[in-house]
Design a protein around this motif. Sequence first.
Motif, PDB file in Angstrom:
ATOM      1  N   ARG A 775       0.835  -1.209   0.000  1.00 12.12           N
ATOM      2  CA  ARG A 775       0.000   0.000   0.000  1.00 12.12           C
ATOM      3  C   ARG A 775       0.868   1.257   0.000  1.00 12.12           C
ATOM      4  O   ARG A 775       0.557   2.259  -0.657  1.00 12.12           O
ATOM      5  CB  ARG A 775      -0.907  -0.002   1.228  1.00 12.12           C
ATOM      6  N   ALA A 776       2.009   1.201   0.729  1.00 12.01           N
ATOM      7  CA  ALA A 776       2.933   2.336   0.727  1.00 12.01           C
ATOM      8  C   ALA A 776       3.541   2.547  -0.656  1.00 12.01           C
ATOM      9  O   ALA A 776       3.871   3.672  -1.037  1.00 12.01           O
ATOM     10  CB  ALA A 776       4.039   2.098   1.759  1.00 12.01           C
ATOM     11  N   PHE A 777       3.665   1.472  -1.418  1.00 15.33           N
ATOM     12  CA  PHE A 777       4.202   1.576  -2.779  1.00 15.33           C
ATOM     13  C   PHE A 777       3.193   2.232  -3.712  1.00 15.33           C
ATOM     14  O   PHE A 777       3.565   2.709  -4.793  1.00 15.33           O
ATOM     15  CB  PHE A 777       4.574   0.175  -3.272  1.00 15.33           C
ATOM     16  N   GLY A 778       1.892   2.246  -3.304  1.00 14.66           N
ATOM     17  CA  GLY A 778       0.855   2.883  -4.116  1.00 14.66           C
ATOM     18  C   GLY A 778      -0.234   1.938  -4.562  1.00 14.66           C
ATOM     19  O   GLY A 778      -1.228   2.370  -5.166  1.00 14.66           O
ATOM     20  N   VAL A 779      -0.083   0.652  -4.291  1.00 18.62           N
ATOM     21  CA  VAL A 779      -1.071  -0.339  -4.722  1.00 18.62           C
ATOM     22  C   VAL A 779      -2.280  -0.274  -3.789  1.00 18.62           C
ATOM     23  O   VAL A 779      -2.130  -0.167  -2.565  1.00 18.62           O
ATOM     24  CB  VAL A 779      -0.444  -1.751  -4.711  1.00 18.62           C
ATOM     25  N   ARG A 780      -3.486  -0.337  -4.356  1.00 18.71           N
ATOM     26  CA  ARG A 780      -4.722  -0.317  -3.569  1.00 18.71           C
ATOM     27  C   ARG A 780      -5.041  -1.740  -3.105  1.00 18.71           C
ATOM     28  O   ARG A 780      -4.799  -2.711  -3.810  1.00 18.71           O
ATOM     29  CB  ARG A 780      -5.889   0.234  -4.393  1.00 18.71           C
ATOM     30  N   ILE A 781      -5.603  -1.850  -1.875  1.00 17.81           N
ATOM     31  CA  ILE A 781      -5.936  -3.143  -1.285  1.00 17.81           C
ATOM     32  C   ILE A 781      -7.436  -3.173  -1.014  1.00 17.81           C
ATOM     33  O   ILE A 781      -7.978  -2.268  -0.355  1.00 17.81           O
ATOM     34  CB  ILE A 781      -5.164  -3.391   0.022  1.00 17.81           C
TER      35      ILE A 781
END
Length: 886
Positions: A775-781
């Motif tokens: 999530r910190a990398f930008g991927v949505r969960i």
Amino acid sequence: MFAAGFSAGAGMWSTHFIGMLGYDPGIAIAYDLKLTLVSLLVGILGSMAALTLSRWCAIPVVAVGAAVILGMSMTGMHLAGMASIRFAVVQSMNLPLLVTALLVGWSLTAIAFVIFARDTLRYATAVAAMLLTVSIAGVHFIAMGAAELVPNMAAPDTASSLPHFALAAGIAAIMLTIVGFAALALFVDRMRRANHALRESEAAYRLLAENTTDVIIWSDLDRTRRYVSPASMAVLGYRPEDIIGTRPLDFIHPDDVAELEQVLADLLAGRIEGAITTQRHRRRDGSWVWIEACLKVTRLPGSSEPIGYVSSLRDVTDRKAAETALRSSEERLAFALDSGSDGLWDWNIPTGNIWFSDRWQTMLGYEPGEIDGHMHALQQLMHPDDAATARRLLSDHIDGRTPVFECELRMRTKAGPYGWVLSRGKVVTRDAEGIPVRIVGTHIDIGRRKHAEQQLEHLALHDALTGLPNRVLFRDRLGREMDNVERRGHIFAVLACDLDRFKAINDSLGHPTGDSLLRQVAERLTATVHEGDTVARLGGDEFAIVLRGLDQPQNASAAAQQVIEALKRPFDLDGRSVSVGVSIGIAVGPQDGGDPDQLLKNADIALGRAKAAGRGTFRFCEPAMDAAIAERNVLELDMREAVRRGEFELHYQPIIDLATDTASGFEALMRWHHPVRGIVSPADFIPLAEETGLVVPLGTWALQEACREAASWPGDLRVAVNVSAVQFAEPGLEHCVISALAASGLPPNRLELEITESVLIGDVESVTACLHRLRAFGVRIALDDFGTGYSSLSYLRRFPFDKIKIDRSFIREIADADTAAIVRAIVGLGERLGASITAEGIEDEAQLTRVRREGCTEAQGYLLSEPLPAADAYKFAFAKKNVAAA
């Protein structure tokens, strides 16, 4: 010693008197000649005594004794000198200062003598001389300070008996005498030492020359012999006076003259400094002896010009005879070895050098001397498969575990192929600590024996008629294949084959014709299977085949059909065309049998069913097992093949933003087009993929493919990819996600990973940490199928999801007031947590209306769109966008 004592005493007295001449009390001073001479004599005698004793100053007690004598001499000389002064004063001495003068003289002098005796110290003489000088000056000036002079005006004026000029002249003369005595003493000492050393050297040389068993000869530049040692009588039979004045070539064998002449020419011309040469010399009785001569140029000390040369002659006749005998023996041994069949090797273990006999090399087709004599060359010739065994057996012998080294191995011949040799060896030399130094051994060509053994082994394991493996070898290979399957995870098949109508042909045309038919059948069967498969003749017209490394049972079906087609073609038997068929029974390993016998038995049972079906066909073994399990196993095998062949594809179901009625993204859903079954439901293959671990490679492929497709979509459309709990259990999920994004160029915020609550059961901390990093990398969960798990609310507290997807079971019952209340509570919870809410499974307008009313932000279902291929999904997004704009 007299010169040294006189020089030291006079020098010490001169130092004293020069100091006295520099003393000016302001009144007339005169010197008494007798007392002045007495002071000189005291200094000289004391110095002689002290220097004589100083020869043993390495002993501290002696050094102190010599220092006491010299100190007392210096003090006495000073007091006598002071007493020789004549002037109108009353003298008295300060006793403490006088004692101090004595102590200074004794201590510094003792140290000087000890240092001088230790001639190993650097600059010992200079340091000792400096300390003696300080000692003499110290005694003089301290003793001068001890003298107390009280003027006596009543005393008569005393005229000087020795004028200052006369005293100065006398001192100068004494000093010159000192220098002369010192130089003379040094010269005499050096000459005495040189003569002594020369006499000793001459005596030593004469002692050596006259007592050595070698003949020592000194010759001048014209090669004339000027000195000959007495050993010439014993070695050559000549007295020294018989040889002096002769030249060496007068006694040399004619065949050896040229060699010695060249050596002497090089020696006297300065091209070489020395040489060792061997020639035959004529004795007095006329016989010839072998003489080894060591020649060396001689020069005067300090000169570079030669004045002659020295020869040392030694009788080596016996050694020459032994060398000749040894050479003859070696030649006979070499002839014997080269005439035999064995090759010899001799290994120097510390250096690694190996001597190979000529036979050893010709045995392998090489010329003598062509193989490098080192262990590296031997290792390069050795067959790689035999190297480890040879090293182990050699190590066992070197370490003392076996009495001899013995190993059968293959060696590469010059022509290229490998030949079998029997290598034997034994340690013959060890060092003082028992460590092996040298091993000697033989190589025996055992190629014919090995060929015969291989033929016998082949006959024992192969059918004599067809050359195929027999039942024994077939069973062994079948067992090995079962072991390989356990390690590699593949399957294999056993085909039991029986010829149709063979008995009729054999009975009608005869056994020779039948044998010819069996040989042709064997050739066709061998040509049909792949490399690594095994074709065997079990007896009569029964054959069997092991098909290795199959990915699915269908491969065995195809192979069986190929065998049937190959044997269906007519055979030419001495101009007569004959047709036979074959029936085949198939057992798939390992599920159709736990051991080779069981597998072959089940294949025979299947063969019986094939024959019963009308011959010319094949049948699989059908063990009594649950039909669902059998179906599952087949499906698993098919799925593995599908993964390898790339039979899977992705469809994309739109996710509709209820506020704008446009597509906000797509969920990637996996589809499998089976070549036989058609479309396989994800409900059938996804659980199986998770159970077998195939979901990991499938998931990796889905991530890469979804990111690649989404990168070409317009705007900020997102793609959602489902991630299994099995993928989280395996390392590398984060790397897989980042690699897929990097390879496709898709921004991280356009990728959405959908997980179920089952992902968070187990190692919660590890999974949560992984989700936070992604999530910190930008991927949505997104949390999928919310409400169907065990602890949904606790998971929402642990991780701030970007999206919550309400399971279709709630949407299906949303008309119910209680269900609607649950949906409303989930929406409120999502709003409070800042997450969007997606309603899954929208199938009619009523459901869509209700989810809008309850506040859901997104919807997904067959009412809105079924999953679409990638190209159709692209069109759908554009169409929705245009409608919304209109």
